[in-house]
Scaffold this motif. Structure first.
Motif, PDB file in Angstrom:
ATOM      1  N   VAL A 100      69.312  28.805   7.595  1.00 20.74           N
ATOM      2  CA  VAL A 100      70.053  28.859   8.970  1.00 20.74           C
ATOM      3  C   VAL A 100      71.723  29.178   9.490  1.00 20.74           C
ATOM      4  O   VAL A 100      72.400  29.249  10.302  1.00 20.74           O
ATOM      5  CB  VAL A 100      69.680  27.699   9.966  1.00 20.74           C
ATOM      6  N   ALA A 101      72.183  28.170   8.155  1.00 26.51           N
ATOM      7  CA  ALA A 101      73.848  28.403   8.549  1.00 26.51           C
ATOM      8  C   ALA A 101      74.348  30.186   8.481  1.00 26.51           C
ATOM      9  O   ALA A 101      75.799  29.926   9.121  1.00 26.51           O
ATOM     10  CB  ALA A 101      74.657  27.437   7.177  1.00 26.51           C
ATOM     11  N   ARG A 102      73.604  30.616   7.073  1.00 25.07           N
ATOM     12  CA  ARG A 102      74.110  31.846   7.516  1.00 25.07           C
ATOM     13  C   ARG A 102      74.146  32.354   8.275  1.00 25.07           C
ATOM     14  O   ARG A 102      75.688  33.482   8.715  1.00 25.07           O
ATOM     15  CB  ARG A 102      74.033  32.714   6.350  1.00 25.07           C
ATOM     16  N   TYR A 103      73.213  32.492   8.998  1.00 26.04           N
ATOM     17  CA  TYR A 103      72.990  33.157  10.452  1.00 26.04           C
ATOM     18  C   TYR A 103      73.846  32.920  11.361  1.00 26.04           C
ATOM     19  O   TYR A 103      74.401  34.034  12.314  1.00 26.04           O
ATOM     20  CB  TYR A 103      71.678  33.225  11.343  1.00 26.04           C
ATOM     21  N   VAL A 104      74.332  31.570  11.831  1.00 28.82           N
ATOM     22  CA  VAL A 104      74.561  31.006  12.582  1.00 28.82           C
ATOM     23  C   VAL A 104      77.031  31.261  12.626  1.00 28.82           C
ATOM     24  O   VAL A 104      77.168  31.640  13.350  1.00 28.82           O
ATOM     25  CB  VAL A 104      74.674  29.733  12.437  1.00 28.82           C
ATOM     26  N   ASP A 123      69.104  16.855  14.667  1.00 26.70           N
ATOM     27  CA  ASP A 123      68.456  17.657  14.139  1.00 26.70           C
ATOM     28  C   ASP A 123      69.049  18.417  12.796  1.00 26.70           C
ATOM     29  O   ASP A 123      70.070  18.585  13.027  1.00 26.70           O
ATOM     30  CB  ASP A 123      66.869  18.779  14.719  1.00 26.70           C
ATOM     31  N   HIS A 124      68.490  18.770  11.976  1.00 23.10           N
ATOM     32  CA  HIS A 124      69.058  19.710  10.635  1.00 23.10           C
ATOM     33  C   HIS A 124      69.988  21.427  11.878  1.00 23.10           C
ATOM     34  O   HIS A 124      70.918  21.806  11.203  1.00 23.10           O
ATOM     35  CB  HIS A 124      68.196  20.425   9.876  1.00 23.10           C
ATOM     36  N   ILE A 125      69.407  21.622  12.657  1.00 22.17           N
ATOM     37  CA  ILE A 125      69.806  22.708  12.948  1.00 22.17           C
ATOM     38  C   ILE A 125      71.166  22.605  14.250  1.00 22.17           C
ATOM     39  O   ILE A 125      72.703  22.782  13.930  1.00 22.17           O
ATOM     40  CB  ILE A 125      68.857  23.935  13.657  1.00 22.17           C
ATOM     41  N   GLY A 126      70.605  21.688  14.879  1.00 22.24           N
ATOM     42  CA  GLY A 126      71.798  20.948  16.323  1.00 22.24           C
ATOM     43  C   GLY A 126      72.555  20.723  14.918  1.00 22.24           C
ATOM     44  O   GLY A 126      74.134  20.790  15.166  1.00 22.24           O
ATOM     45  N   GLN A 127      72.720  19.928  13.621  1.00 18.46           N
ATOM     46  CA  GLN A 127      74.392  19.636  12.859  1.00 18.46           C
ATOM     47  C   GLN A 127      74.504  20.226  12.267  1.00 18.46           C
ATOM     48  O   GLN A 127      75.655  20.551  11.932  1.00 18.46           O
ATOM     49  CB  GLN A 127      73.948  18.489  11.978  1.00 18.46           C
ATOM     50  N   VAL A 128      74.258  22.236  11.857  1.00 18.34           N
ATOM     51  CA  VAL A 128      74.611  22.792  11.471  1.00 18.34           C
ATOM     52  C   VAL A 128      75.728  23.396  12.046  1.00 18.34           C
ATOM     53  O   VAL A 128      76.487  23.960  12.487  1.00 18.34           O
ATOM     54  CB  VAL A 128      73.678  24.238  10.981  1.00 18.34           C
ATOM     55  N   ILE A 129      75.182  23.466  13.347  1.00 13.70           N
ATOM     56  CA  ILE A 129      76.104  24.278  14.517  1.00 13.70           C
ATOM     57  C   ILE A 129      76.801  22.983  15.052  1.00 13.70           C
ATOM     58  O   ILE A 129      78.085  23.734  14.896  1.00 13.70           O
ATOM     59  CB  ILE A 129      75.378  24.092  15.851  1.00 13.70           C
TER      60      ILE A 129
END
Length: 454
Positions: A100-104, A123-129
């Protein structure tokens, strides 16, 4: 201005599409939506042509990249709560987070958003963002349910105990509110949600079953089942309403969801709902006596999914409720004990002495009876039993008004009422962007949205 909205789950699709619709049609900003789960992605794709990634399987070409943006230690910190809730190995979460991080990162580089919007952010995606936005100095607005009926939270620092107001003392909260404004009741532009058909839902379910590596690819989906959710709802509906005559005086102990982030992440003194109950039960007995009535109510979201039978049997001196009017309990209670739930602020709003054991933006001694050390609990319970005095009552009114001007937005995520929330939430997002202290030239960007859009 270019705004990116991460849609955490399908339940938030109507609210966030309505808000984006207002940002585009009323304020002339560009809005892009991000989602990374098959069902939710399909629903969004049916309702907007501004959904990213365009292809969920290839992540627009980034899925095959091998670079890892976050280390294993970083990922372990990021997914601790999610892994505890959903299971799965660290290697699965490590792969998911970095995919997900590579895409963001690719999305940020390509689309250059000036503002990100996420729901909750834990959540993990919220933290990546959050992490990748911080590297590019992009402000993030975090959304969550509000603490009163028909309210939402919106804040630049986080939600609940992470909200900006949590780090401010009482007077600083009032001062901050002077620059805020109560949300408007403007009419939303027309918007009609197009749900997925049965055929589309069946196709998604078949693809899920055919993908043997589904839970490795989407570890956050482990343990989730629409059939299981439906069965739990049926079980809850079958639970009869409690029939009880309330005592003339009592201490009310509303339980929070057992796996709520508020309990798992923002409670330093007690580390589970059971420990919280036993701690306050003992304090009430020591302070108010063996016969003082105590009423406990289970959280509705735990009915059918978490069992308190053993705790009920251990404490036969307690009136234990599962289905009962919480408004009536709050109205009649003499004291209320919480970790940091929304019910605590509702009790404060009713001018009930509210003993708070966890971290929250409302855990301030001017408006509640805040416990910072369990050694002080008995003394605090004794003071709470004396009631809310006139000065505290005045402070509560001022604090609640400040919340409406700084943190809360009038509205809901529930469909179809959420469509009417769009205008107020859109205005609050833009107001927060303008007030972001790290942003230079933010006002200029909002003053000429058509120019900013290019």
């Amino acid at each position: 201005m270019k705004i990116a909205i991460f849609v955490l789950a399908d339940m938030f699709v109507p609210l966030l599409l309505s808000t984006g619709n207002c940002l585009e049609k009323r304020h002339a900003h560009q809005v892009r939506y991000l989602n990374f789960l098959p069902h939710d992605h399909k629903l969004l794709a049916k309702n907007t042509d501004q959904l990213y990634p365009r292809n969920l399987e290839t992540l627009d070409g980034t899925a095959q990249m091998s670079e890892n943006i976050f280390s294993q230690d970083e990922v372990q910190t990021m997914v601790g709560f999610m892994q505890a809730k959903h299971g799965g190995s660290l290697s699965e979460w490590y792969g998911r987070v970095n995919t997900v991080a590579r895409y963001v990162r690719h999305f940020i580089d390509e689309h250059q958003p000036q503002l990100f919007v996420v729901w909750n952010g834990q959540d993990h995606i919220g933290q990546v963002i959050t992490a990748l936005s911080q590297r590019q100095h992009i402000p993030v607005v975090y959304l969550e349910n509000g603490y009163f009926a028909n309210t939402l939270q919106a804040d630049l620092a986080g939600v609940n105990a992470s909200a900006t107001l949590a780090s401010l003392d009482y007077e600083a909260v009032l001062a901050k509110a002077q620059a805020g404004s109560v949300s408007t009741d403007a009419e939303a532009p027309p918007f009609l949600l197009r749900p997925l058909t049965r055929t589309q839902l069946a196709s998604i379910a078949l693809a899920h079953r055919a993908n043997l590596g589904y839970y490795t690819q989407y570890p956050e989906q482990r343990g989730f089942s629409r059939i299981k959710t439906w069965k739990i709802k049926r079980q809850r509906a079958a639970i009869p309403n409690d029939q009880v005559t309330l005592p003339e005086q009592f201490a009310f102990v509303p339980l929070q969801v057992h796996d709520d982030t508020q309990v798992l992440l923002n409670s330093k003194l007690v580390h589970s709902v059971e420990e919280f109950f036993e701690t306050v039960h003992a304090a009430i007995r020591r302070t108010c006596g063996a016969d003082y009535p105590i009423i406990v109510k289970e959280h509705p979201e735990d009915l059918g999914r978490y069992d308190y039978t053993a705790l009920r049997r251990k404490y036969p001196d307690v009136i234990w409720l599962r289905k009962f009017d919480i408004e009536l309990l709050l109205d009649r209670a003499n004291m209320v004990f919480v970790i940091n739930s929304s019910v605590g602020l509702q009790a404060v709003g009713r001018k009930k002495p509210t003993v708070v054991l966890g971290e929250s933006f409302y855990s301030k001694p001017e408006i509640a009876f805040v416990v910072k050390d369990l050694a002080e609990l008995d003394a605090i319970v004794h003071r709470a039993a004396q009631g809310v005095d006139e000065m505290m009552s005045i402070r509560i009114d001022r604090f609640l008004d400040a919340l409406n001007r700084t943190l809360f937005v009038k509205g809901t995520w529930k469909h179809p009422a959420c469509i009417r929330t769009g205008p107020a939430l859109a205005e609050r997002l833009l107001a927060l962007y303008e007030r972001n202290p790290q942003l230079e030239g933010g006002n200029a960007a909002l003053s000429h949205p058509a120019t900013a859009n290019g």
